[in-house]
Design a protein around this motif. Structure first.
Motif, short mmCIF file in Angstrom:
data_model
loop_
_atom_site.label_atom_id
_atom_site.label_comp_id
_atom_site.label_asym_id
_atom_site.label_seq_id
_atom_site.Cartn_x
_atom_site.Cartn_y
_atom_site.Cartn_z
N ILE A 152 37.87 34.14 33.37
CA ILE A 152 38.36 34.42 34.07
C ILE A 152 39.76 33.71 34.21
O ILE A 152 41.12 33.83 34.27
N TRP A 169 41.68 34.19 31.00
CA TRP A 169 43.02 34.96 31.32
C TRP A 169 44.49 35.43 32.08
O TRP A 169 45.04 35.32 31.75
N PRO A 201 41.17 39.97 36.67
CA PRO A 201 40.93 38.44 37.22
C PRO A 201 40.20 38.67 38.18
O PRO A 201 38.84 37.56 38.73
N MET A 243 36.76 43.38 35.76
CA MET A 243 37.52 43.29 34.47
C MET A 243 37.16 44.12 33.37
O MET A 243 38.05 43.81 32.16
#
Length: 461
Positions: free
Chosen positions: A116, A119, A12, A177
């Motif tokens: 992002i 995560w 990320p 990703m």
């Protein structure tokens, strides 16, 4: 930080860095292209505001879409939309079409950041959030600096080249990703504290978050306009904008440490006064390029520190059970400030000239200085309960990243010092102190050198 944690955060963060390079200079690029086409400052402000409107709507609603389709598919969809909107802007020029594209692009961009940040949020527990947030901030600001430096390089390649590069970077950011394990982190639907509760609990935090959104949005969208109109080339504008972001990156930590050791309201007053001085110096003194760069470096450090100091101040008062919702609510307030800023400041530039940007900066800073000073006289700042955390979240998940183990523990230890049951009736808090505390009562702090801290008694609230 453990190797396993770093590997989980690497994908990320790499996606963030790649996307952030292009996103870092897109706002400046659009402003410069519209100015070169002869559009007014007011119209440039309207188009610029569209991006922040999209960010605000995405911050409120994108988590619902994420819960339905999953992180990887959501990231691919959002990143593709970012690429498409940017490439379409490179194909043709029409201000109102660009308004619609910037609106969609803002909505898609915050979706990318939501993936992002969520995560990162689940990559580790509260004990390591501070380190994850530090890596996030380094990636975000480093990408911004690199992106601004690329503005002149890509512009020299042709009119459409910058838009192509940004579109390519948005598409390329999908690769890291796509390589992570097919396990989606669990997130909850954001439920930020409503503005009226935030205002009752922390007026200083609300006003600081609103003001931060206003000045940062103006710096990203209208400062390039000012620099181009005083005779700088596109490459020089990019270099100056890189200096602003570098100042934001390097000065947040020392300002944050200052706020740890002193009254955070005084720090906000100091930042406001500092921005007034910088704005006045730029307005009234003849400046060389190096001198202007130095002032913009300092200005970047000041305006970008507004939000994290305001959030830290708000967190000093919030009960532990309301920290996440408080940070999400302040993020929404910050987004509102970003949305209205170009709409309010661009007409000033149109009316009084390009220097209107710094007249507006100075006037806003003066208003915030007076407001924070008044609030300090009415309700002195609480004791800092945890170290300052540099932050610039884009989504509800990112807002939760600031809720570290130290902050939760500090809030639990200090929430009995003020009765917030009427403000936050749905949050369980410790029994508040009844009447002023004894003079010899010991207050728990996170500092080793307690003598360097100005301690406020609960009775002073």
């Amino acid at each position: 930080m453990s190797r396993q944690l770093l590997l989980m955060a690497l994908a990320p963060l790499l996606g963030l860095f790649i996307l952030g390079i292009g996103n870092g200079f897109l706002a400046a690029l659009i402003t410069l292209r519209m100015d070169a086409a002869g559009e007014s400052a007011t119209l440039i402000g309207i188009v610029s505001s569209a991006y922040f409107i999209g960010l605000a709507f995405g911050a409120m609603f994108n988590d619902r879409l994420l819960l339905r389709i999953g992180h990887i598919r959501a990231y691919g969809s959002f990143a593709s939309l970012v690429a498409v909107t940017v490439l379409l802007q490179g194909l043709f020029f029409d201000p109102w079409a660009w308004f619609a594209l910037r609106l969609i692009g803002g909505w898609a961009t915050v979706g990318v950041y939501l993936v992002i940040e969520s995560w990162l949020l689940t990559a580790g527990d509260q004990r390591v959030r501070g380190r994850l947030l530090a890596l996030y901030m380094i990636s975000l600001y480093a990408a911004g600096v690199v992106g601004q430096l690329l503005l002149g390089v890509t512009n020299a390649m042709g009119e459409t080249a910058p838009f192509m590069v940004i579109g390519l970077l948005a598409s390329l950011s999908v690769l890291p990703m796509a390589m992570i394990p097919r396990v989606s982190p669990l997130i909850e639907h954001a439920e930020p504290l409503p503005p009226h509760r935030l205002i009752t609990m922390t007026p200083t935090g609300v006003m600081g978050s609103l003001g931060s959104g206003m000045v940062v949005a103006a710096a990203y969208t209208l400062l390039p306009l000012y620099l181009q109109r005083i005779g700088m080339s596109v490459s020089q504008v990019g270099q100056m904008m890189a200096v602003v972001i570098l100042g934001a990156m390097l000065l947040q930590y020392p300002i944050g440490r200052w706020s740890d050791r002193h009254d955070r309201q005084m720090v906000l007053i100091g930042i406001s006064a500092f921005c007034i001085v910088i704005s006045g110096t730029i307005l009234w003194l003849p400046l060389s390029m190096p001198a202007l760069a130095a002032l913009l470096f300092l200005l970047g450090g000041g305006v970008f520190a507004f939000y994290p100091v305001a959030v830290s101040h708000a967190a000093d008062r919030a009960p532990a059970g309301a920290l996440v919702r408080m940070s999400q609510g302040l993020l929404l307030i910050n987004s509102i400030g970003s949305t209205v800023s170009p709409l309010l400041i661009s007409p000033v530039m149109g009316a009084v000239g390009d220097a209107g940007l710094f007249w507006a900066f100075g006037a806003m800073s003066l208003f915030f200085l007076l407001f924070f000073g008044w609030r300090r006289s009415v309700r002195p700042a609480p004791l800092p309960v945890a170290p300052f955390t540099a932050t610039a979240p884009m989504s509800s998940a990112g807002a939760e990243l600031i809720v570290t183990e130290e902050l939760v523990q500090g809030a639990l230890e200090h929430e009995h010092l003020e009765d917030l049951s009427n403000v936050l009736p749905e949050v369980d808090v410790a029994e508040p102190v009844v009447g002023p505390p004894a003079a010899d009562e010991v207050h728990i702090t996170y500092f080793d050198d307690v003598e360097s801290v100005e301690i406020r008694r609960p009775g002073a609230h």
